[in-house]
Design an enzyme around this catalytic site. Structure first.
Site, mmCIF file in Angstrom:
data_model
loop_
_atom_site.group_PDB
_atom_site.id
_atom_site.type_symbol
_atom_site.label_atom_id
_atom_site.label_comp_id
_atom_site.label_asym_id
_atom_site.label_seq_id
_atom_site.Cartn_x
_atom_site.Cartn_y
_atom_site.Cartn_z
ATOM 1 C CD GLU A 1 -7.178 19.970 8.689
ATOM 2 O OE1 GLU A 1 -6.559 20.076 7.598
ATOM 3 O OE2 GLU A 1 -6.638 20.104 9.793
ATOM 4 C CG ASP B 1 -7.892 11.577 -4.524
ATOM 5 O OD1 ASP B 1 -6.777 11.307 -4.059
ATOM 6 O OD2 ASP B 1 -8.550 10.792 -5.225
ATOM 7 C CE1 TYR C 1 -1.367 19.142 4.741
ATOM 8 C CE2 TYR C 1 -2.886 19.202 2.893
ATOM 9 C CZ TYR C 1 -1.721 18.747 3.465
ATOM 10 O OH TYR C 1 -0.896 17.916 2.757
ATOM 11 C CE LYS D 1 -6.382 6.776 2.189
ATOM 12 N NZ LYS D 1 -5.810 5.706 1.384
ATOM 13 C CB CYS E 1 6.831 -17.323 -24.647
ATOM 14 S SG CYS E 1 6.883 -18.047 -22.989
ATOM 15 C CE LYS F 1 -5.671 10.599 2.749
ATOM 16 N NZ LYS F 1 -5.507 10.454 1.290
ATOM 17 C CB CYS G 1 6.040 -17.289 -17.930
ATOM 18 S SG CYS G 1 7.005 -17.745 -19.392
ATOM 19 C CB CYS H 1 8.793 -15.051 -21.454
ATOM 20 S SG CYS H 1 7.095 -14.459 -21.667
ATOM 21 C CB CYS I 1 3.702 -18.464 -21.064
ATOM 22 S SG CYS I 1 3.896 -16.680 -21.262
#
Length: 648
Positions: free
Chosen positions: A90, A94, A204, A293, A390, A92, A405, A410, A387
């Site tokens: 079947e 989405d 299904y 997949k 910050c 798949k 960081c 931050c 960073c």
């Protein structure tokens, strides 16, 4: 409710597979709330719960034909079958998995899959989908007294295009993709808003069914559902072997673009329903089905620049700024690059023409450069040492992919920092959770954890949905947290690699926040269980001026950051003993129990071995308890642990 995933399906599948492998190798690490033991996500807030009569299981994934062959071999072995097995293939779709309950032939309730056991009740929205029958028909007689029909609610590509055209005419931002638009539509609180999405539905499977002679095969079940009035995918096919499954998949991977709905693979099910029952399931995955997949879609475009954002936990996340390009029906202008090692190992450089995929047809990712199109010698990219938000130092932990960081104040990670500081295992400030932490930061009332101790009733009452009683309770909890002691403060500060156990060790060995802040790496590694990496992380944390300033403000607010100092050599009722915790204790959290054990000179580890002295077991204890029984290790409940701590 947002239906806006932060990582791709492909990345999620890879991480889930890694977790599965880890739990297979170390069963003692598997917990009841592990993603491997659950299906889908938790129900969304704001919608009534929908309890499934039977769990809606998720499916294991396959990505290569060899994995399908292995699946077939397992089915034949478990089913004691020597020849080929018939399968139903079947597409798949989405969309969003939903369940429909019919009583005496009429639709009475419906909900999302949720966590597989409980989803969101969305009956009114499901009634707006024209391809879902409100009343069943049955050519052979009366419909079943009760039936739960499972299927996929989705949005056709043509309807998606029309919907976005209308939104653009109204000056609204177009939706990103059909799947998220379908999921968001079904979770609307207004059925009319859901109806405007013009969703469709394919059936299904069934959960429970009350009839004298139910279908005997998956193929018969699809035909039966069609006879009841449901739309069943017209491309489903019953095949006689796994080789025919592979051929079916190959054909539809080529045809997917010609369909008027998104598919991301093919679901393969053992056709014989009696065999399905015999095979059963393991964890959240049925042994009789698997989802293959498809490969991710890909295009080429120019990488204009590599930028960095800072996540809620302080991780520095590089991303690609792309020349806009259409992929899978969506215009993409940025994509994830994971981390510095990923960029370097794939030799990705600004200015390159790169290959971009929409993994799982959702989140775009740069795969790598098209080297034959590279011009000149663009420089290698390096992660910034400060960073970008910050300006604090960036920590590059040895052996870890992510840089972080080191500034506990931050702005990019402030909400998560405040929430963690107030959590039960840390300062235990009841009422300061996700929502209030976010509100305090967004309102500008809190710039770091020390600001919690400057709040007053007027401040809190200025926040949305905050009543006087709730505000008073929060203020009382904040005041009460001042006496938690150094170990809780250290854990609450969120120093990398300093969890509750290491915090308790450091608190007992140094006695005050001042002594710890002045300690060198050499001083720190003298503590039992504190290695070079932990020591380096602690020193780096206290080297940041914003962190020292925040600690000074905590001191000024009266927060106790001291602890009874113990001798370096373990002393106490559990001196030299190793304990393992498993399950849920009646009154102690795992962090609290660990803190008591460490304070008594003991050590807490995560796995059971011959060197373990005691296992402390609570409700729903897992494989650690079983292993302890096999090894003959003494097992304690909470009362037994307390007696041991008291030396009785």
């Amino acid at each position: 409710m947002l239906d806006n995933p932060q990582i791709s399906d492909e990345d999620y599948d890879a991480l889930l597979r890694e977790l599965l492998d880890l739990e297979e190798a170390h069963p003692e690490l598997r917990t009841p709330d592990s993603p491997t033991q659950r299906v889908g996500g938790t129900p969304a807030a704001g919608l009534p719960p929908y309890v499934h009569a039977r769990p809606m299981l998720s499916l294991a994934n396959a990505f290569e034909p060899a994995e399908l062959a292995a699946f077939d071999a397992r089915v034949r072995k478990l089913g004691a079958i020597s020849g080929d097995i018939a399968y139903t293939c079947e597409l798949k779709i989405d969309g969003l998995a939903v369940s429909l309950r019919y009583d005496d032939g009429r639709l009475t309730a419906g909900g999302t899959r949720g966590d597989g056991t409980t989803g969101e009740e969305i009956t009114a929205n499901l009634r707006t989908i024209k391809s879902i029958p409100l009343a069943l028909r049955d050519a052979s007689g009366a419909p079943p007294r009760h039936i739960d029909v499972r299927g996929e609610a989705y949005l056709r590509k043509s309807d998606f295009a029309t919907l976005n055209e209308r939104r653009e005419e109204l000056g609204l931002r177009p939706f990103e993709n059909p799947r998220n638009t379908a999921a968001g539509g079904l979770r609307q609180k207004d059925p009319q808003a859901a109806a405007r999405r013009r969703l469709s539905f394919y059936a299904y499977a069934v959960g429970e069914i009350d009839m004298r002679e139910p279908p005997r095969t998956q193929w018969e079940l699809l035909e039966y559902l069609r006879g009841l009035g449901f739309r069943v995918n017209e491309h489903a096919r019953r095949v006689g072997s796994i080789d025919e499954v592979v051929a079916f998949i190959a054909a539809f991977e080529e045809q997917r673009e010609s369909l008027d709905y998104e598919i991301d693979g093919v679901v393969v099910k053992v056709d014989d329903l009696a065999l399905q029952t015999r095979l059963g399931s393991v964890g959240k995955d049925p042994r009789w089905a698997i989802a293959y997949k498809f490969r991710a879609r890909e295009v080429r475009t120019k990488l204009l620049a590599i930028e960095v954002n800072v996540g809620r936990t302080g991780t520095l996340n590089p991303y690609a700024v792309l020349e806009p390009v259409r992929v899978g029906g969506v215009t993409v202008s940025s994509a994830t690059l994971h981390n510095q090692e990923y960029i370097r190992s794939n030799d990705i450089r600004a200015g390159d023409v790169v290959t971009v995929i929409r993994a799982g047809d959702v989140i775009p990712r740069v795969v790598g450069p098209v080297l034959e199109l590279r011009t000149g010698s663009p420089p290698e990219w390096t992660m910034p040492t400060t960073c970008p938000v910050c300006g604090a130092d960036v920590d590059f932990p040895e052996g870890e992919a992510m840089a972080r960081c080191t500034n506990a104040t931050c702005p990019a990670q402030l909400v998560e920092r405040v929430r963690h500081f107030a959590s039960r295992g840390a300062m235990d400030i009841e009422g300061v959770g996700d929502q209030l932490s976010a509100a305090l930061v967004e309102s500008g009332l809190v710039h770091d954890a020390s600001d919690l101790y400057q709040l007053n009733l007027e401040n809190l009452l200025s926040l949305p949905r905050m009543a006087e009683k709730s505000a008073s309770n929060v203020l009382a909890a904040i005041a009460g947290s001042k006496t938690r002691g150094l170990a809780r403060v250290l854990y609450g500060l969120g120093i990398r690699m300093v969890g509750s156990q290491n915090a308790a060790i450091l608190a007992g060995d140094f006695g005050s926040i001042e002594a710890l802040a002045a300690a060198t790496e050499s001083d720190l590694v003298q503590s039992d269980g504190i290695g070079d990496e932990i020591a380096r992380s602690v020193v780096l944390f206290f080297a940041q001026e914003p962190n020292r300033a925040m600690i000074a403000r905590l001191t000024d607010a009266g927060v106790d950051m001291t602890a009874p100092k113990r001798e370096r050599a373990p002393a106490g009722a559990l001196a030299g003993k190793t304990l393992v915790l498993t399950g849920t204790l009646p009154t102690l959290t795992r962090d609290e129990a660990s803190e008591l054990i460490v304070a008594a000179g003991g050590k807490v580890t995560g796995s059971v071995s011959k060197k373990t002295d005691y296992v402390v077991a609570g409700e729903e204890a897992g494989t650690k308890l079983t292993k302890a029984e096999q090894l003959g290790i003494p097992i304690l409940d909470e009362s037994g642990l307390r007696r041991l701590l008291n030396g009785t």
